[in-house]
Enzyme design. Structure first.
Site, PDB file in Angstrom:
ATOM      1  N   GLY A  46      -1.048   7.478   7.322  1.00 35.68           N
ATOM      2  CA  GLY A  46      -0.307   7.142   8.252  1.00 35.68           C
ATOM      3  C   GLY A  46       0.521   8.031   9.142  1.00 35.68           C
ATOM      4  O   GLY A  46      -0.058   9.433   8.837  1.00 35.68           O
ATOM      5  N   GLU A  47       1.618   7.827   9.531  1.00 39.46           N
ATOM      6  CA  GLU A  47       2.641   8.922   9.915  1.00 39.46           C
ATOM      7  C   GLU A  47       3.820   8.974   9.084  1.00 39.46           C
ATOM      8  O   GLU A  47       4.463   7.741   8.853  1.00 39.46           O
ATOM      9  CB  GLU A  47       2.918   8.667  11.522  1.00 39.46           C
ATOM     10  CG  GLU A  47       3.354  10.012  12.242  1.00 39.46           C
ATOM     11  CD  GLU A  47       4.853  10.419  11.790  1.00 39.46           C
ATOM     12  OE1 GLU A  47       5.046  11.519  11.681  1.00 39.46           O
ATOM     13  OE2 GLU A  47       5.725   9.248  11.809  1.00 39.46           O
ATOM     14  N   SER A  48       3.887   9.963   8.517  1.00 34.16           N
ATOM     15  CA  SER A  48       4.945   9.819   7.410  1.00 34.16           C
ATOM     16  C   SER A  48       6.537   9.555   7.688  1.00 34.16           C
ATOM     17  O   SER A  48       7.026   9.084   7.137  1.00 34.16           O
ATOM     18  CB  SER A  48       5.131  11.333   6.539  1.00 34.16           C
ATOM     19  OG  SER A  48       5.242  12.439   7.443  1.00 34.16           O
ATOM     20  N   CYS A  78      -2.708  11.509   2.102  1.00 31.34           N
ATOM     21  CA  CYS A  78      -2.244  12.300   3.618  1.00 31.34           C
ATOM     22  C   CYS A  78      -0.769  11.813   3.601  1.00 31.34           C
ATOM     23  O   CYS A  78      -0.117  12.359   2.888  1.00 31.34           O
ATOM     24  CB  CYS A  78      -2.949  11.515   4.781  1.00 31.34           C
ATOM     25  SG  CYS A  78      -2.893  12.532   6.099  1.00 31.34           S
ATOM     26  N   ARG A 105       3.214  19.551   6.510  1.00 29.58           N
ATOM     27  CA  ARG A 105       2.826  18.583   7.677  1.00 29.58           C
ATOM     28  C   ARG A 105       1.831  19.144   8.436  1.00 29.58           C
ATOM     29  O   ARG A 105       1.996  20.038   9.013  1.00 29.58           O
ATOM     30  CB  ARG A 105       3.831  17.683   8.189  1.00 29.58           C
ATOM     31  CG  ARG A 105       4.809  16.969   7.063  1.00 29.58           C
ATOM     32  CD  ARG A 105       5.894  16.300   7.786  1.00 29.58           C
ATOM     33  NE  ARG A 105       5.431  15.144   8.695  1.00 29.58           N
ATOM     34  CZ  ARG A 105       5.784  14.969   9.990  1.00 29.58           C
ATOM     35  NH1 ARG A 105       6.494  15.968  10.569  1.00 29.58           N
ATOM     36  NH2 ARG A 105       5.244  14.059  10.752  1.00 29.58           N
ATOM     37  N   ILE A 134      -7.473  14.024   8.472  1.00 28.99           N
ATOM     38  CA  ILE A 134      -7.028  13.763   9.784  1.00 28.99           C
ATOM     39  C   ILE A 134      -5.631  14.293   9.902  1.00 28.99           C
ATOM     40  O   ILE A 134      -4.619  13.649   9.258  1.00 28.99           O
ATOM     41  CB  ILE A 134      -7.069  12.342  10.003  1.00 28.99           C
ATOM     42  CG1 ILE A 134      -8.518  11.636   9.715  1.00 28.99           C
ATOM     43  CG2 ILE A 134      -6.748  11.778  11.422  1.00 28.99           C
ATOM     44  CD1 ILE A 134      -8.618  10.426   9.835  1.00 28.99           C
ATOM     45  N   ARG A 135      -5.242  15.005  10.848  1.00 31.52           N
ATOM     46  CA  ARG A 135      -3.812  15.655  10.890  1.00 31.52           C
ATOM     47  C   ARG A 135      -3.212  15.844   9.506  1.00 31.52           C
ATOM     48  O   ARG A 135      -2.149  15.430   9.159  1.00 31.52           O
ATOM     49  CB  ARG A 135      -2.918  14.613  11.776  1.00 31.52           C
ATOM     50  CG  ARG A 135      -3.170  14.600  12.987  1.00 31.52           C
ATOM     51  CD  ARG A 135      -2.397  13.932  13.857  1.00 31.52           C
ATOM     52  NE  ARG A 135      -0.974  14.024  13.512  1.00 31.52           N
ATOM     53  CZ  ARG A 135      -0.081  12.942  13.693  1.00 31.52           C
ATOM     54  NH1 ARG A 135      -0.402  11.975  14.076  1.00 31.52           N
ATOM     55  NH2 ARG A 135       1.155  13.267  13.253  1.00 31.52           N
ATOM     56  N   HIS A 170      -8.377  11.528   3.145  1.00 28.91           N
ATOM     57  CA  HIS A 170      -8.643  10.216   3.241  1.00 28.91           C
ATOM     58  C   HIS A 170      -9.987   9.686   2.520  1.00 28.91           C
ATOM     59  O   HIS A 170     -10.922   9.706   2.902  1.00 28.91           O
ATOM     60  CB  HIS A 170      -8.747   9.615   4.641  1.00 28.91           C
ATOM     61  CG  HIS A 170      -7.377   9.682   5.346  1.00 28.91           C
ATOM     62  ND1 HIS A 170      -6.275   8.809   5.371  1.00 28.91           N
ATOM     63  CD2 HIS A 170      -6.991  10.688   6.022  1.00 28.91           C
ATOM     64  CE1 HIS A 170      -5.464   8.946   5.992  1.00 28.91           C
ATOM     65  NE2 HIS A 170      -5.630  10.338   6.542  1.00 28.91           N
ATOM     66  N   GLU A 172     -10.300   6.940   1.048  1.00 26.29           N
ATOM     67  CA  GLU A 172     -10.854   5.557   1.563  1.00 26.29           C
ATOM     68  C   GLU A 172     -11.574   5.197   2.729  1.00 26.29           C
ATOM     69  O   GLU A 172     -12.214   4.185   3.109  1.00 26.29           O
ATOM     70  CB  GLU A 172      -9.494   4.603   1.720  1.00 26.29           C
ATOM     71  CG  GLU A 172      -8.842   5.126   2.932  1.00 26.29           C
ATOM     72  CD  GLU A 172      -8.135   5.998   3.105  1.00 26.29           C
ATOM     73  OE1 GLU A 172      -7.344   6.549   4.103  1.00 26.29           O
ATOM     74  OE2 GLU A 172      -7.922   7.065   2.025  1.00 26.29           O
TER      75      GLU A 172
END
EC number: 4.3.3.6
Length: 188
Positions: A46-48, A78, A105, A134-135, A170, A172
């Site tokens: 997600g976005e930390s 992530c 990050r 992803i990022r 990721h 998953e």
């Protein structure tokens, strides 16, 4: 066995599907009381910074840290890896700070620079593991008590410390559940 998946944002449903493919039940965790009857917790991507704000809002930091100190296995992917790190380069954002690692990050670039690759992870067997970045962050440094499990271009992307497992990618988002199985084996 029941595994909790932090369900504030990110690919929590995909983690639940991976756990189901391993034959394990899971629940979505959004409130502290949902931590009571789980044997492990996955903190997804997600976005930390947003995740940290939501964890504060839902009063999850202290209960997760307490459960972790009492032996609850945690698997961060992530942004989940960022949340588990003791240090985040150039950031004072909220984090669990449980694992003796420093992370960078968005280390592989922006969203458009996301990529997939194959990693060799000896703990998971000879077949390579498909990794979706992803990022993604990476681990800049580890303490002596942290085992590096995989690198990509000399950057640490998978590590384990006692009952904590982190991946910069990721797992998953693939059909390969070996990393989830590895996490499940960590649960005593």
């Amino acid at each position: 066995m029941v595994i909790g998946v932090l369900a504030l944002q990110g690919a929590f449903i995909e983690h639940q599907k991976s756990l189901a493919a391993c034959g394990v039940d899971s629940i979505q965790v959004r409130k502290p009381h949902q931590l009571e009857d789980i044997q492990g917790l996955i903190i997804p991507g997600g976005e930390s910074t947003t995740m940290g704000k939501l964890m504060n809002q839902f009063e999850l930091f202290e209960p997760i840290v307490e459960k972790a100190h009492n032996g609850l296995p945690l698997f961060g992917t992530c942004a989940g890896m960022i949340m588990l790190a003791k240090d985040i380069a150039g950031s004072t954002q909220p984090r669990l700070g449980l694992m003796d690692i420093e992370v960078e990050r968005n280390a592989f670039g922006r969203q458009v620079e996301s990529f997939e690759t194959e990693l060799t992870i000896s703990e998971l067997g000879e077949a390579p593991v498909r990794a979706v970045f992803i990022r993604a962050p990476y681990i800049k440094s580890v303490a002596a008590n942290v085992k590096v499990l995989a690198k990509y271009n000399e950057k640490i992307v998978l590590a384990q410390q006692d009952h904590y497992l982190v991946a910069a990618f990721h797992p998953e988002l693939t059909n390969d559940v070996r990393l989830h199985q590895h996490f499940l084996k960590m649960i005593k």
